[in-house]
Design an enzyme around this catalytic site. Sequence first.
Site: not given
Ligand code: URA
Length: 243
Positions: A111
Amino acid sequence: MIFYPLMLFIMRLDKFVCKSTELTKIEAIQHIHLGEVSVNGEMARDEATQVHENNTIMLNGARLKTRDFRYILMHKPAGTICSNIDEAYPSLFNYLVVDKASELHIAGRLDADTTGLVLITDDGRWSFNITSPIRQCRKVYRVELSRVLTIEQAESIATRFKNGVQLQGEEGLTRPAKLEVISSNEVLLTITEGKFHQVKRMFSAVGNRVVLLHREQIGEVRLDVEVGQWRYLTESEALSFSQ
Ligand code: URA
């Protein structure tokens, strides 16, 4: 650029032709159907034929050789996105100054607000080994939580994660995951799949909230460069995802 001479990559014939020429996939298939491509001296008219770089592959009498694949480790900064182009946030590729960056893709996105280890390649089969739940490649996340955990709560969550939790909108439970407590609001979570926002959704499913998320490790490869920095994987690191 690092070369990986001992790696034997098996791929479809049309992909091999694309990778070793300027041809598009459609053009490569046309040449194959026209009987202009041979594998080890035999005409090959099926674009799905599996080949590797030790085969002698000729196009109109000229031997084709594949370009070497690239395997890159990067420390993703917060506020960047795992996309080849800038969107709502700047692309992580702004930090990666290499030729033909548009041919690269990310093996397991993070993310925008997540930091840490990202693997980048132009080898789709290799990234499949990292991202497909079938391959069960381990990803280790360091997680800071909004609510502190007592020992009992941490044990209960560890058991729930081990048994799998139900995420909204998903069929079936999450695969067994391992929780290790670092402090009352910091844990390590190891998962072997990569559902959308998986770590955040897993903690939400047990009544907590992720405040900071950082990926430390994928498979046996650990993050060892500063934020925004990158390096090529060593040959043994790259090979560890090809078994
Ligand atoms: N899980 C998440 O919630 N976000 C990420 O960026 C990676 C794994």
